[in-house]
Design a protein around this motif. Structure first.
Motif, short mmCIF file in Angstrom:
data_model
loop_
_atom_site.label_atom_id
_atom_site.label_comp_id
_atom_site.label_asym_id
_atom_site.label_seq_id
_atom_site.Cartn_x
_atom_site.Cartn_y
_atom_site.Cartn_z
N PHE A 1 8.15 -0.21 5.37
CA PHE A 1 7.71 -1.05 4.26
C PHE A 1 6.19 -1.21 4.27
O PHE A 1 5.53 -1.08 3.23
CB PHE A 1 8.39 -2.43 4.35
CG PHE A 1 8.06 -3.35 3.21
CD1 PHE A 1 8.83 -3.38 2.06
CD2 PHE A 1 6.96 -4.20 3.29
CE1 PHE A 1 8.50 -4.23 1.00
CE2 PHE A 1 6.63 -5.06 2.25
CZ PHE A 1 7.41 -5.07 1.10
N LYS B 1 3.52 0.07 1.53
CA LYS B 1 2.61 -0.92 0.94
C LYS B 1 1.17 -0.45 1.01
O LYS B 1 0.40 -0.61 0.05
CB LYS B 1 2.76 -2.26 1.66
CG LYS B 1 1.88 -3.37 1.09
CD LYS B 1 2.10 -4.69 1.83
CE LYS B 1 1.17 -5.78 1.30
NZ LYS B 1 1.37 -7.06 2.02
N ASN C 1 6.92 -6.14 -3.91
CA ASN C 1 8.25 -6.76 -4.01
C ASN C 1 9.35 -5.81 -3.57
O ASN C 1 10.25 -6.18 -2.80
CB ASN C 1 8.50 -7.24 -5.44
CG ASN C 1 7.57 -8.39 -5.83
OD1 ASN C 1 7.25 -9.25 -5.01
ND2 ASN C 1 7.12 -8.39 -7.08
N SER C 2 9.32 -4.58 -4.06
CA SER C 2 10.36 -3.62 -3.72
C SER C 2 9.85 -2.21 -4.01
O SER C 2 8.86 -2.01 -4.71
CB SER C 2 11.64 -3.89 -4.51
OG SER C 2 11.41 -3.69 -5.90
N THR D 1 11.38 2.22 -4.11
CA THR D 1 12.36 3.28 -3.86
C THR D 1 11.59 4.59 -3.70
O THR D 1 10.48 4.74 -4.22
CB THR D 1 13.38 3.42 -5.00
OG1 THR D 1 12.69 3.71 -6.22
CG2 THR D 1 14.19 2.14 -5.15
N TYR E 1 7.71 1.46 -7.48
CA TYR E 1 7.44 0.17 -6.85
C TYR E 1 7.15 -0.90 -7.90
O TYR E 1 6.77 -0.59 -9.04
CB TYR E 1 6.27 0.28 -5.88
CG TYR E 1 4.96 0.69 -6.53
CD1 TYR E 1 4.00 -0.27 -6.87
CD2 TYR E 1 4.67 2.02 -6.79
CE1 TYR E 1 2.80 0.10 -7.45
CE2 TYR E 1 3.48 2.41 -7.37
CZ TYR E 1 2.54 1.44 -7.70
OH TYR E 1 1.36 1.80 -8.30
#
Length: 643
Positions: free
Chosen positions: A480, A484, A497-498, A500, A515
């Motif tokens: 992660f 980021k 936040n999220s 793939t 993202y």
């Protein structure tokens, strides 16, 4: 092996081949301390010499090395270890080491008794036969000296070592000498000495030729990150034997590419004598649905990448001879030569005979074959597939790179392609910036003083493979944070936040990250106006090239970055100011920013292209000027005003 001390033999050898180094007793510790106030140590003598002769109708190569340094500070005392290496091809014959300390105004030798032998370690080599002799110098204090000598024998006349006129500390006298019998001819090439500061002499003594190269008062070499490689900048000499004559019979060694290829051929002529039934069946299975020759080669290439683990070996001549494809298949691992060989063998099983082995040097080696036709030019092996008039370079050691691209570390290099008794020199291309592009497409809304966005990053070419190599098998929080760092925007208030990911296993497709994020503390509100800096990722906002840099800066690849930001204007705001478009185009960079308002959207397109893999020192001023202009562009803002 005899580990006995033989000081007299070493010093006799030095005197015979003309080293007349004045004892540093004539130069006090205080003088050196004053001359080198910023250093903990000074090297007084760095000497290396070859004695090449004919004995018992064979060529014999003995190398003598001597080193002497003085400790200048209390911190220098801690540097009490030195080492040297040897192997099956470069055998250690003798060595001697001692400290020289001052006792009541007189110099006293204190023998090194704490020594150890260990396997030389390299992060890139799984197994080698290189041994390292480590020595711990006793009783060191400021003003004392470290002295050691060692003697080695080179078994192969094709594999002499280069000499570097540099070190991590200043060197008072760096000397390289070669002594030969008169029936031995040598060649040499000096690199990175544009002002001819290396002094050269040749003389005849007792029927032998003595060649001497000396550089005095050598400055400490500055090792810098992202350098193209030490051989690109450090003064050094490559030496080789051209030929020798025994009983009126002349034996050629090295002098041109034909002789180099002949030497290399000896390593590959006797491999793959037996067909491997299991490997042939695997080859048939993975190519049975492929209709074209290229599709078969691609399948073979990817199978080797996925099923043969890269493990480097440097064990005597095993560092030069590819292992049989059957053994590589059985073990499921091999080095660069093994991987290239199994690719060629599998292609031959499919009756594709235009795939050949190639010797090549990586980009940290600066030589071409016409400059220096010796094994010093090469340190790698690949395969090459001739497709019409072009070549596809197949380097399976680079796991992530797609078919059609060379590995990044051989871009721009010459390859010596083997074709039986013939050879061909072919040039590896530099992969274009567009093939290595990174696209970042972002849509952004402004809500409650924050930016909320969704984005998609696409990594192509080397940027794809390098990014995936960096991420590796990381998972959970570690992965992660790595993602980021790739999609980071604005400032440290960026919150991912999220995300793939797409196309990780498919080398032929770009690696994609989808993202969504939010960014706080980025907008500036003054009265009824909002100020927004629209370029959320500012490439080279901080220049990686420092002002005191000496060597070139190596980017490894050239890249094209395309960032597109679509800002939705809030319903209660109108656009008051939009910046002018910006362009910058020179031999180093091409940068452009365009701004466009379309209905309630502001579209900002920012492109950045790096044109040169290496920014050389003579490019630094243009680079700095370009960065200053870019920073001016980075400071531009959009202004929105409340209705």
């Amino acid at each position: 092996m005899n580990w006995s001390i033989s000081k007299n033999n070493f010093f006799a050898s030095l005197l015979l081949i003309g080293i007349h180094f004045i004892s540093t007793a004539q130069n006090s510790f205080e003088e050196y301390k004053k001359q080198y106030p910023d250093f903990n140590e000074v090297v007084l003598l760095d000497y290396q010499g070859y004695d090449i002769s004919i004995e018992n109708k064979k060529i014999k190569i003995i190398q003598n090395t001597s080193f002497e340094s003085m400790i200048l500070s209390e911190n220098g005392i801690h540097n009490n270890k030195e080492s040297f290496t040897y192997s099956e091809l470069v055998k250690l014959l003798d060595y001697d080491a001692y400290s020289i300390i001052n006792v009541k105004g007189k110099e006293k030798k204190v023998k090194v008794t704490q020594t150890s032998e260990k396997n030389s370690s390299s992060s890139s080599v799984f197994f080698d036969d290189i041994k390292e002799r480590q020595m711990v110098f006793p009783n060191l204090e400021t003003g004392s000296k470290k002295v050691y000598h060692y003697k080695r024998e080179f078994i192969d006349p094709f594999l002499l070592h280069k000499y570097m006129f540099i070190g991590g500390y200043p060197i008072k006298n760096a000397t390289f000498e070669v002594k030969t019998d008169k029936n031995i001819n040598i060649g040499y090439k000096i690199f990175n000495d544009p002002n001819n500061t290396i002094e050269f002499s040749k003389k005849e003594v007792k029927g032998k030729f003595i060649y001497t190269w000396t550089l005095k008062d050598v400055k400490a070499y500055k090792f810098e990150g992202n350098s193209p490689g030490i051989l690109h900048s450090a003064p050094h000499i490559d030496i080789y034997i051209k030929d020798y004559t025994i009983n009126n019979t002349k034996t050629e060694v090295l002098n041109d590419i034909d002789l180099l290829h002949k030497y290399y051929q000896g390593f590959v002529n006797n491999i793959n004598k037996k067909e491997c039934i299991d490997l042939k069946k695997i080859t048939e299975d993975i190519t049975k649905d492929k209709t074209s020759e290229e599709e078969k080669i691609k399948s073979i290439f990817y199978w080797v990448k996925d099923n043969i683990k890269y493990v480097a070996f440097e064990n005597g001549y095993e560092g030069f001879i590819p292992r049989d494809a059957s053994l590589v298949y059985e073990r499921k691992f091999g080095d660069c030569k093994d991987m290239a060989n199994i690719i060629v063998t599998m292609a031959q099983y499919e009756n594709i005979n235009n795939v050949n082995l190639c010797w090549i040097g990586t980009r940290d080696i600066p030589y071409s074959y016409t400059e220096l036709a010796t094994p010093a030019v090469d340190n790698h092996m690949i395969a090459a597939y001739k497709k019409g008039d072009e070549y596809i370079f197949l380097d399976a050691t680079d796991r992530e790179t797609r078919y059609g691209l060379p590995s990044s570390f051989i871009q721009g290099k010459e390859a010596l392609m083997n074709n039986g008794t013939k050879f061909e020199i072919i040039k590896v291309p530099v992969v274009s910036a567009l093939e290595n592009r990174v696209d970042d497409i972002v849509k952004i809304q402004i809500k409650n003083g924050k930016l909320f966005g969704t984005g998609r990053m696409e990594f192509h070419g080397f940027n794809r493979s390098m990014t995936l190599m960096q991420i590796g098998d990381a998972s959970g929080k570690t992965r992660f944070e790595m993602i980021k760092s790739l999609v980071l925007k604005g400032n440290n208030k960026f919150n991912l936040n999220s995300f793939t990911e797409e196309n990780i296993p498919d080398r032929d497709l770009p690696y994609n990250i989808n993202y969504d994020f939010e960014l706080d503390n980025y907008l500036i509100k003054v009265d009824n106006e909002l100020y927004l800096n629209p370029i959320l990722h500012k490439i080279f906002e901080k220049s990686p090239i420092q002002k005191d840099r000496i060597t070139g800066y190596d980017f490894e690849i050239i890249s094209f970055f395309n960032s597109e930001y679509e800002y939705e204007i809030p319903s209660n705001y109108t656009l008051k100011y939009i910046p002018s478009n910006f362009t910058l185009d020179n031999e180093l960079l091409k940068v452009g920013t365009t701004y466009e308002k379309e209905n309630n959207k502001i579209k900002v397109k920012y492109t950045f292209e790096v044109k040169k893999i290496v920014i050389e020192p003579n490019d630094f001023q243009l680079w700095d000027d370009s960065i200053k202009k870019m920073k001016s562009n980075y400071s531009e803002t959009l202004i929105l005003t409340e209705k």
